[in-house]
Design a protein around this motif. Structure first.
Motif, PDB file in Angstrom:
ATOM      1  N   HIS A 172     110.281 -73.585 -35.947  1.00 13.43           N
ATOM      2  CA  HIS A 172     109.624 -72.303 -35.755  1.00 13.43           C
ATOM      3  C   HIS A 172     110.402 -71.332 -34.870  1.00 13.43           C
ATOM      4  N   GLN A 173     111.719 -71.528 -34.733  1.00  7.90           N
ATOM      5  CA  GLN A 173     112.475 -70.678 -33.819  1.00  7.90           C
ATOM      6  C   GLN A 173     112.454 -69.203 -34.207  1.00  7.90           C
ATOM      7  N   TYR A 174     112.417 -68.926 -35.509  1.00  9.46           N
ATOM      8  CA  TYR A 174     112.601 -67.554 -35.971  1.00  9.46           C
ATOM      9  C   TYR A 174     111.353 -66.955 -36.621  1.00  9.46           C
ATOM     10  N   ASN A 175     110.352 -67.757 -36.869  1.00  7.74           N
ATOM     11  CA  ASN A 175     109.224 -67.306 -37.677  1.00  7.74           C
ATOM     12  C   ASN A 175     108.548 -66.060 -37.125  1.00  7.74           C
ATOM     13  N   VAL A 176     108.274 -66.048 -35.824  1.00 14.37           N
ATOM     14  CA  VAL A 176     107.529 -64.920 -35.267  1.00 14.37           C
ATOM     15  C   VAL A 176     108.314 -63.620 -35.409  1.00 14.37           C
ATOM     16  N   VAL A 177     109.630 -63.688 -35.327  1.00 19.39           N
ATOM     17  CA  VAL A 177     110.450 -62.485 -35.499  1.00 19.39           C
ATOM     18  C   VAL A 177     110.305 -61.953 -36.915  1.00 19.39           C
ATOM     19  N   PHE A 178     110.384 -62.842 -37.887  1.00 25.35           N
ATOM     20  CA  PHE A 178     110.297 -62.390 -39.279  1.00 25.35           C
ATOM     21  C   PHE A 178     108.872 -62.004 -39.662  1.00 25.35           C
ATOM     22  N   LEU A 179     107.879 -62.628 -39.063  1.00 25.90           N
ATOM     23  CA  LEU A 179     106.498 -62.213 -39.319  1.00 25.90           C
ATOM     24  C   LEU A 179     106.244 -60.822 -38.756  1.00 25.90           C
ATOM     25  N   ALA A 180     106.791 -60.544 -37.574  1.00 31.03           N
ATOM     26  CA  ALA A 180     106.673 -59.196 -37.021  1.00 31.03           C
ATOM     27  C   ALA A 180     107.382 -58.183 -37.916  1.00 31.03           C
ATOM     28  N   GLN A 181     108.551 -58.566 -38.427  1.00 26.84           N
ATOM     29  CA  GLN A 181     109.287 -57.652 -39.309  1.00 26.84           C
ATOM     30  C   GLN A 181     108.540 -57.452 -40.618  1.00 26.84           C
ATOM     31  N   PHE A 190     115.128 -57.916 -43.603  1.00 21.81           N
ATOM     32  CA  PHE A 190     114.222 -59.064 -43.693  1.00 21.81           C
ATOM     33  C   PHE A 190     114.679 -60.052 -44.754  1.00 21.81           C
ATOM     34  N   VAL A 191     114.983 -59.558 -45.937  1.00 21.22           N
ATOM     35  CA  VAL A 191     115.383 -60.442 -47.034  1.00 21.22           C
ATOM     36  C   VAL A 191     116.645 -61.211 -46.681  1.00 21.22           C
ATOM     37  N   GLY A 192     117.648 -60.524 -46.151  1.00 20.36           N
ATOM     38  CA  GLY A 192     118.898 -61.198 -45.817  1.00 20.36           C
ATOM     39  C   GLY A 192     118.751 -62.190 -44.687  1.00 20.36           C
ATOM     40  N   ALA A 193     118.157 -61.767 -43.580  1.00 21.25           N
ATOM     41  CA  ALA A 193     118.053 -62.633 -42.406  1.00 21.25           C
ATOM     42  C   ALA A 193     117.087 -63.787 -42.646  1.00 21.25           C
ATOM     43  N   MET A 194     115.933 -63.501 -43.241  1.00 17.40           N
ATOM     44  CA  MET A 194     114.958 -64.558 -43.499  1.00 17.40           C
ATOM     45  C   MET A 194     115.509 -65.592 -44.475  1.00 17.40           C
ATOM     46  N   SER A 195     116.272 -65.164 -45.471  1.00 17.54           N
ATOM     47  CA  SER A 195     116.866 -66.109 -46.425  1.00 17.54           C
ATOM     48  C   SER A 195     117.842 -67.045 -45.732  1.00 17.54           C
ATOM     49  N   MET A 206     118.342 -50.649 -39.699  1.00 20.33           N
ATOM     50  CA  MET A 206     116.988 -50.615 -39.146  1.00 20.33           C
ATOM     51  C   MET A 206     117.019 -50.223 -37.675  1.00 20.33           C
ATOM     52  N   LEU A 207     117.961 -50.771 -36.930  1.00 15.73           N
ATOM     53  CA  LEU A 207     118.091 -50.450 -35.512  1.00 15.73           C
ATOM     54  C   LEU A 207     118.330 -48.957 -35.304  1.00 15.73           C
ATOM     55  N   LEU A 208     119.212 -48.375 -36.119  1.00 12.45           N
ATOM     56  CA  LEU A 208     119.558 -46.962 -35.985  1.00 12.45           C
ATOM     57  C   LEU A 208     118.527 -46.050 -36.619  1.00 12.45           C
ATOM     58  N   GLY A 209     117.689 -46.606 -37.474  1.00 11.33           N
ATOM     59  CA  GLY A 209     116.700 -45.781 -38.159  1.00 11.33           C
ATOM     60  C   GLY A 209     117.296 -44.994 -39.303  1.00 11.33           C
ATOM     61  N   LEU A 210     118.172 -45.625 -40.061  1.00 10.50           N
ATOM     62  CA  LEU A 210     118.795 -44.991 -41.211  1.00 10.50           C
ATOM     63  C   LEU A 210     118.177 -45.579 -42.478  1.00 10.50           C
ATOM     64  N   CYS A 211     117.558 -44.707 -43.288  1.00 16.19           N
ATOM     65  CA  CYS A 211     116.798 -45.198 -44.458  1.00 16.19           C
ATOM     66  C   CYS A 211     115.872 -46.330 -43.991  1.00 16.19           C
ATOM     67  N   THR A 212     115.034 -46.007 -43.033  1.00 12.55           N
ATOM     68  CA  THR A 212     114.379 -47.021 -42.215  1.00 12.55           C
ATOM     69  C   THR A 212     113.554 -48.010 -43.023  1.00 12.55           C
ATOM     70  N   ARG A 213     112.724 -47.533 -43.924  1.00  8.84           N
ATOM     71  CA  ARG A 213     111.852 -48.450 -44.664  1.00  8.84           C
ATOM     72  C   ARG A 213     112.660 -49.391 -45.549  1.00  8.84           C
ATOM     73  N   VAL A 214     113.652 -48.847 -46.229  1.00 10.79           N
ATOM     74  CA  VAL A 214     114.501 -49.689 -47.079  1.00 10.79           C
ATOM     75  C   VAL A 214     115.292 -50.661 -46.220  1.00 10.79           C
ATOM     76  N   ALA A 215     115.820 -50.183 -45.105  1.00 12.14           N
ATOM     77  CA  ALA A 215     116.620 -51.043 -44.222  1.00 12.14           C
ATOM     78  C   ALA A 215     115.788 -52.200 -43.686  1.00 12.14           C
TER      79      ALA A 215
END
Length: 537
Positions: free
Chosen positions: A116-125, A97-102, A83-92
């Motif tokens: 609530h340390q991480y919620n806003v990051v994952f909501l933005a994602q 999100f699925v991996g980190a949020m889990s 996602m950072l590099l923009g490779l297969c961006t939508r899929v990435a």
């Protein structure tokens, strides 16, 4: 287009959405690093206290294994890097999100509630799902150039993602301000009382954390901490105004600056350092305008926004709005990361709010059997990292929790930790202008684990003017006397009773709430029952 659709599907934003993609990926990466390095996070969680959070509800009571956690780490890091590099961006974006949020949800699976340390990051994602974030500043764009294809620049295709991300971010602090006003019945009593003074005492003194000089300075004068509370409300409400300044880049950026200042303020005042939120400030900056990559809005009458983004915007707004503003609904639904962000919203002051009154609060105290005396840091870990045990009302809840704490302590500090005893304690602060500090009053033992693994407790239930005893390796026949503590005040009251087998019938019903009933056995105070109903504060 109607006004609503013109707002969400305005033209421009190709460069901005690429920058926001990078910012969200950085924030997710920082969150993953924080999860990986925080000593208080245990992955996978201890099975005895496992509670599925968020996406893990679909797996029921199955506890993820270490191999599953390892796979999630790989998925999260690879997806976030792509996602950072923009490779297969939508899929990435989805994979990250699925991996980190889990992983973040799993980190709270051993707690009664999630924070609530991480919620806003994952909501933005999550708000970024479907965004055309790879059309610029990306490997995807480089690949198109190498293949001889023209750059992608889709009219009306970028702003909806930018605005949804910005709203998801702003709602965090706006929701916090709303809940503070709501607890004060839409008055300023959250700020114009001794509330912040007591919140700071709970945050530092109750946790055994040294107060920063700034906090000491605030607590010295009533108008210092009240002014700080007013500024906090103002700062948390301001970022939401950016939604009305999409055509005013300077005002919008100022709202983002206030968002950053509030993040720093939380760190300086309450030591909640959330540096991983700071990259999200990028969503408040018009990067296209900054680099003069703007173009006139296409108002072609034949344009109709695609259906999928319109449905996604509506669904996100409805669910995020409901979970943000309906009190405690987020924890009941347990759909992590959707959250109401009730940051310190409870009013920790007594009526009348314009007077200075004593303040009491219950807490935990662990007495640890160890081969070597505990260090201050170790004792603080027991008392603070495991806070909330005093809320457990049955031995069925208490025993596995104590065993999990003991197992974790041995993992952290070695097998020299042989056993532990938990006590409920009351902490009371004298009213201003007395020095701001808590005095500690341990009142009863809730339960203990001996070195041989034996669990001891006398915790029962209070109902219909009687105590239903449940004695586990404690001789209830040796109960000498009963006392009770009311309203979280460290004042002991004698309690007359008669015995009927395993019941202690009280001479008169106990009306206070909260109340703690304590029995003395061979001189040791044991908690035999407590009542604490939920109250709006």
């Amino acid at each position: 287009m109607g006004r609503w659709q013109r707002y969400w599907f305005a033209d421009g934003g190709r460069l901005s959405v690429a920058v926001v993609r990078i910012a969200i990926a950085v924030a997710v990466g920082m969150s993953l690093w924080r999860l990986a390095t925080l000593s208080t996070v245990q992955l996978p969680p201890v099975p005895e206290v496992y509670r599925p959070v968020g996406v893990w509800m679909v797996t029921g009571e199955w506890v993820p294994t270490a191999d599953v956690v390892l796979v999630l780490w790989i998925v999260a890091w690879v997806g976030t890097a792509a996602m950072l590099l923009g490779l297969c961006t939508r899929v990435a974006t989805v994979v990250s999100f699925v991996g980190a949020m889990s992983l973040a949800a799993l980190s709270y699976a051993g707690s009664a509630a999630w924070s609530h340390q991480y919620n806003v990051v994952f909501l933005a994602q999550l708000a970024f799902f479907g965004a055309r974030g790879g059309d610029a500043l990306s490997v995807d764009a480089v690949i198109r150039r190498v293949r001889g294809l023209p750059p992608k620049d889709v009219p009306h295709g970028y702003q909806w993602s930018l605005r949804l991300v910005q709203l998801a971010i702003a709602l965090m602090f706006a929701g916090a301000a709303f809940h503070k006003l709501l607890h004060g019945h839409f008055t300023l009593r959250w700020a114009l009382s001794d509330n912040l003074r007591h919140h700071l005492l709970v945050r530092y003194d109750l946790a055994g954390i040294e107060r920063p000089p700034l906090v000491d300075w605030l607590l010295e004068d009533v108008w210092r901490y009240r002014t700080a509370a007013l500024l906090n409300l103002l700062a948390q409400a301001t970022p939401l105004l950016a939604m009305f300044f999409m055509r005013r880049p300077v005002l919008r950026a100022l709202c983002g600056a206030v968002f950053a200042l509030e993040i720093l303020g939380l760190g300086l005042v309450v030591s909640l350092w959330n540096e991983h939120w700071l990259p999200l400030v990028a969503a408040f900056i018009d990067w296209d305008r900054l680099f003069r990559r703007t173009h006139e809005e296409d108002r072609a009458p034949g344009f109709r926004p695609p259906l999928a983004p319109r449905i996604y915007i509506a669904a996100f707004l409805v669910y995020e709005g409901v979970t943000s503003f309906v009190p405690s609904l987020d924890q009941r639904l347990n759909t992590y990361p959707f959250s109401g962000f009730p940051m310190f919203a409870t009013i920790r002051a007594l009526e009348p709010y314009d007077e200075h009154l004593p303040y009491s609060v219950p807490g935990d105290r662990f007495v640890v059997a160890s081969d070597a005396p505990l260090t201050e840091v170790q004792q603080r870990w027991f008392d603070h990292a495991n806070r909330g045990v005093y809320n457990l009302k049955s031995q069925a809840q208490l025993e596995p929790k104590l065993r999990a704490i003991l197992a974790t302590a041995r993992t952290r500090y070695g097998d020299g930790i042989r056993g532990l005893r938990h006590q409920v304690a009351l902490f009371e602060a004298e009213p201003y202008p007395a020095p701001a500090r808590f005095d500690e009053y341990p009142i009863a033992v809730t339960g203990e684990l001996l070195a041989d693994g034996t669990f001891r407790s006398l915790l029962g239930t209070l109902a219909d003017g009687a105590i239903e005893l449940r004695a586990t390796h404690v001789d209830a026949s040796r109960i000498e006397r009963l006392v009770y503590y009311a309203d979280d005040r460290p004042i002991r009251w004698e309690l007359a009773f008669t015995r009927e087998g395993d019941r202690l019938v009280l001479a008169s019903p106990l009306k206070p709430d909260p109340v703690y009933v304590v029995a003395f056995v061979d001189g040791t105070p044991w908690l035999v029952a407590q009542r604490r109903s939920w109250k709006w504060q």
